[in-house]
Enzyme design. Structure first.
Site, PDB file in Angstrom:
ATOM      1  N   PRO A   5       1.494   4.895   6.786  1.00 22.30           N
ATOM      2  CA  PRO A   5       1.985   4.477   5.475  1.00 22.30           C
ATOM      3  C   PRO A   5       3.416   3.960   5.534  1.00 22.30           C
ATOM      4  CG  PRO A   5       1.268   6.788   5.449  1.00 22.30           C
ATOM      5  CD  PRO A   5       1.167   6.312   6.849  1.00 22.30           C
ATOM      6  N   THR A  13       1.036  -3.720   2.871  1.00 20.21           N
ATOM      7  CA  THR A  13       0.905  -4.412   1.589  1.00 20.21           C
ATOM      8  C   THR A  13       1.820  -5.626   1.554  1.00 20.21           C
ATOM      9  OG1 THR A  13       0.581  -2.237   0.617  1.00 20.21           O
ATOM     10  CG2 THR A  13       0.934  -4.060  -0.887  1.00 20.21           C
ATOM     11  N   GLU A  23       4.634  10.396  28.588  1.00 22.12           N
ATOM     12  CA  GLU A  23       4.068   9.043  28.567  1.00 22.12           C
ATOM     13  C   GLU A  23       4.412   8.261  29.840  1.00 22.12           C
ATOM     14  OE1 GLU A  23       1.856   8.238  26.550  1.00 22.12           O
ATOM     15  OE2 GLU A  23       2.140   9.970  25.238  1.00 22.12           O
TER      16      GLU A  23
HETATM   17  P1  ADP Z   1       2.198   0.075   3.324  1.00 16.76           P
HETATM   18  O1  ADP Z   1       1.364  -0.857   2.519  1.00 16.76           O
HETATM   19  O2  ADP Z   1       2.042  -0.113   4.796  1.00 16.76           O
HETATM   20  O3  ADP Z   1       2.091   1.507   2.946  1.00 16.76           O
HETATM   21  P2  ADP Z   1       4.306  -1.288   1.986  1.00 16.76           P
HETATM   22  O4  ADP Z   1       3.987  -2.682   2.332  1.00 16.76           O
HETATM   23  O5  ADP Z   1       3.901  -0.818   0.640  1.00 16.76           O
HETATM   24  O6  ADP Z   1       3.714  -0.300   3.075  1.00 16.76           O
HETATM   25  O7  ADP Z   1       5.862  -1.062   2.211  1.00 16.76           O
HETATM   26  C1  ADP Z   1       6.637  -0.339   1.313  1.00 16.76           C
HETATM   27  C2  ADP Z   1       8.046  -0.890   1.283  1.00 16.76           C
HETATM   28  O8  ADP Z   1       8.694  -0.649   2.518  1.00 16.76           O
HETATM   29  C3  ADP Z   1       8.093  -2.373   1.097  1.00 16.76           C
HETATM   30  O9  ADP Z   1       8.092  -2.696  -0.257  1.00 16.76           O
HETATM   31  C4  ADP Z   1       9.396  -2.760   1.766  1.00 16.76           C
HETATM   32  O10 ADP Z   1      10.480  -2.600   0.901  1.00 16.76           O
HETATM   33  C5  ADP Z   1       9.530  -1.735   2.857  1.00 16.76           C
HETATM   34  N1  ADP Z   1       9.110  -2.256   4.156  1.00 16.76           N
HETATM   35  C6  ADP Z   1       8.104  -1.764   4.910  1.00 16.76           C
HETATM   36  N2  ADP Z   1       7.982  -2.464   6.055  1.00 16.76           N
HETATM   37  C7  ADP Z   1       8.914  -3.423   6.028  1.00 16.76           C
HETATM   38  C8  ADP Z   1       9.287  -4.481   6.941  1.00 16.76           C
HETATM   39  N3  ADP Z   1       8.657  -4.657   8.113  1.00 16.76           N
HETATM   40  N4  ADP Z   1      10.310  -5.279   6.588  1.00 16.76           N
HETATM   41  C9  ADP Z   1      10.942  -5.101   5.417  1.00 16.76           C
HETATM   42  N5  ADP Z   1      10.644  -4.140   4.533  1.00 16.76           N
HETATM   43  C10 ADP Z   1       9.649  -3.293   4.808  1.00 16.76           C
HETATM   44 ZN    ZN Z   2      -1.049  12.056  27.231  1.00 17.00          ZN
END
Ligand code: ADP
Ligand code: ZN
Length: 613
Positions: free
Chosen positions: A197, A202, A418
């Site tokens: 998560p 998303t 690892e």
């Molecule tokens: P997931 O869907 O994997 O649970 P989200 O896409 O909802 O995660 O991410 C939640 C928030 O975390 C995003 O709105 C953003 O602000 C931040 N975030 C997560 N990954 C990144 C990334 N690679 N670059 C910039 N912001 C990120």
């Molecule tokens: Zn192992």
């Protein structure tokens, strides 16, 4: 029970009660009096009866009330006197043998309140918004983001370069579908984003839609599974209909596991609703023509529990790993999130990234936000290093509570573990090539992992290769043993894997000298019928069983000793590799090879090459 269900039950109770009440009022108005026969005769004698209908044993009619007046009282009575007609004639009363039907009136007394209620219900749900309720049950809650308000691009997503590269193909397809169809290439249909998560799944999907300039339908898997059976399926149908009308577009299903869990599991009463919904999703996925330009994207952090049917070719057959960021990735994500924050000159993002192993993108966004809030509370003009330090501590405390971080000592153990796997793998002939080594925590089961991908699909494996694989699987534990003088529980899965291979060698492939070239595998088939209480049939003696165990143990012991010997000899490489891994959190197999070469060791040949080498 969720809020909505509770609400509905109260609503039904209330409605029922009110219907009874209204029904009562209506029948009261038309009240028919039950008259004793004697009273009827008395009324007859006093000439108050106006009209009558008589059957075999009942009399209905109208009479004047004793108080007089124009109002007529309806009555019924049970017929007692067979000579009634004589009396009636005497009093000169008009009588028939037909009963006036009360059917219509009875019907009315039910229909009116019910109609009334439908009206009230409808009115209320209209006011509550058409999102939920009676008339929109099968309609969708999907939020439709149109491209205008979707100003997310790949530039906003930091790191995740490999994922972005793969998604570029989807973007190309959505932008220029003709190009794809003309060449006749295979069109992408379902893309599954797999990762813990908060890693930006998303966000990546939105960015894909943003980059291609197409509408984005977003929905969570748990929203499909509702209280009424069949509703989720209707939703799925509706969603695809909406999407097709807006094609080209992207449908994004978050938490796919909530709805796509493997079917046919246990559970009383089953999970009809979820199963139906899942089936409908599969039907829709098979049904749509990819040239229509509808791309399905989904996210999950538990791919292992998904129904295999979902992962079949033509469905979610493209999987993209969206992992937690390494140090460099974290720095890039921080850079994205501080764009709108005024920083003091003493803030060093690389340092902050180094302090935050195990943080996902969402945690880093949260971190920047916390730091900014602290600065505001302190009436500062800019956010300084001090605030960041404090914010890091706060976020770590929060994450530790959720058990999502590992501490320094654990990190060290995992790093040695690892690198142990990888180094043994690189040192023995015929083991799988090592691609990546990482200590970034992922999921619950594995703290770190060494990704070894077989170079090609293999049908044959030599004894040497199998032995090398066992040694490699045991390499993690061997490294812990050598360096820490103790072993951790982290090697649980490794042991299972190694033992599996060793058992196969002894029982299936006849590769053990002592037991000879005999096929002893019959348990596996029996496992399908593995009913508790039903003893498994074995086709070999107790003595042989003991010998098998002995042989397996011997193979495991030998390979463990070998792994330890390799690591002891190459301890310098082990230390250097672990150090590098601790620093960078993720290294390529290539980089470890370089370290080996630096110490004068050549990596062993891979795959079948060792036969000719
Ligand atoms: P997931 O869907 O994997 O649970 P989200 O896409 O909802 O995660 O991410 C939640 C928030 O975390 C995003 O709105 C953003 O602000 C931040 N975030 C997560 N990954 C990144 C990334 N690679 N670059 C910039 N912001 C990120
Ligand atoms: Zn192992």
């Amino acid at each position: 029970m969720n809020k909505q269900t509770k609400f509905s039950i109260w609503y039904i109770i209330l409605a029922f009660w009110a219907i009874m009440l209204i029904q009562n009022v209506i029948t009261q108005a038309y009240k028919v009096q039950h008259l004793p026969y004697s009273d009827f005769l008395a009324a007859l004698d006093s000439g108050r009866i106006v009209e009558l209908a008589i059957t075999q044993n009942r009399i209905q009619g109208k009479m004047k009330t004793p108080e007089g007046g124009d109002k007529l009282q309806e009555f019924t009575t049970v017929r007692v006197d067979p000579e009634l007609s004589d009396k009636l004639e005497k009093h000169n009363i008009k009588f028939t043998g037909v009963i006036e039907s009360t059917f219509f009136r009875d019907l009315l007394s039910w229909i009116v309140p019910i109609l009334l209620f439908m009206g009230v219900w409808y009115y209320f749900f209209r006011r509550m918004g058409a999102q939920q309720g009676f008339l929109s049950l099968g309609k969708n809650k999907a939020k439709v983001y149109m491209m205008e308000d979707l100003n997310v691009s790949f530039n906003d997503v930091a790191g995740l370069d490999e994922a972005k590269e793969e998604l570029m193909e989807v973007v190309e397809f959505l932008k220029y579908p003709d190009k794809f169809t003309r060449i006749g290439g295979r069109l992408p249909r379902g893309v599954l984003l797999v990762g813990p998560p908060g890693t930006g799944k998303t966000m990546l999907s939105k960015a894909t839609a943003g980059e291609s300039g197409v509408p984005f339908f977003s929905l969570s898997g748990s929203e499909f599974v509702e209280m009424f059976v069949g509703l989720g399926a209707a939703r799925v149908r509706d969603l695809f209909q909406q999407a097709k009308a807006k094609a080209p577009c992207i449908i994004f299903i978050d938490e796919l596991d909530a709805l796509g869990r493997a079917r046919g599991g246990v559970g009383i009463g089953g999970h009809d609703e979820r199963e139906q919904t899942l089936n409908q999703l599969l039907v829709e996925m098979d049904g749509f023509d990819p040239t229509q330009g509808v791309i399905l994207m989904a996210a999950t952090n538990r791919p292992e529990i998904l129904d295999p049917a979902l992962l079949r070719p033509g469905r979610f057959d493209r999987h993209i790993l969206v992992d937690k960021p390494d140090k460099k990735g974290r720095e890039e994500i921080l850079r994205v999130h501080i764009r709108d924050v005024k920083l003091a000159p003493d803030v060093n993002l690389a340092n902050i990234a180094a302090m935050t192993p195990g943080f996902a993108g969402a945690d880093l966004a949260n971190l920047v936000n916390e730091a900014a809030l602290l600065a505001v509370r302190r009436n500062k003009e800019t956010v300084s290093n001090e605030e960041f330090q404090e914010a890091v501590e706060r976020v770590i405390a929060g994450l530790e509570k959720k058990n999502r971080l590992i501490n320094e000592q654990e990190r060290r153990i995992v790093a040695y573990h690892e690198v142990g796997h990888a180094l043994v793998g690189l040192s023995l002939p015929g083991a799988d090539p090592v691609q990546k080594i990482t200590i970034i925590p992922r999921g619950i089961s594995a703290l770190g992992y060494t990704l070894n991908v077989p170079t090609e699909e293999r049908y044959l494996m030599t004894r040497q290769e199998l032995l090398s694989r066992i040694a490699m699987a045991l390499g993690g534990r061997a490294a812990e043993d050598i360096v820490m003088g103790d072993v951790s529980t982290g090697a649980h899965n490794d042991l299972a894997k190694a033992t599996d291979i060793a058992r196969g060698m002894v029982k299936e492939y006849g590769m053990d000298e002592g037991l000879g070239r005999v096929y002893l595998e019959s348990e596996r088939r029996a496992q399908f019928l593995n009913v508790p209480g039903l003893a498994q049939e074995r086709q070999y003696s107790e003595q042989t069983a003991r010998e098998i165990d002995e042989a397996v143990r011997k193979i495991m012991e030998d390979q463990y000793t070998l792994a330890k010997a390799v690591l002891r000899e190459r301890r310098a490489v082990l230390d250097e590799g672990a150090q590098m891994l601790l620093e960078k959190e993720k290294i390529e197999g290539r980089e470890l090879e370089e370290i080996m070469k630096g110490h004068g060791y050549t990596p062993a040949p891979r795959g079948l090459d060792h036969l000719t080498a």
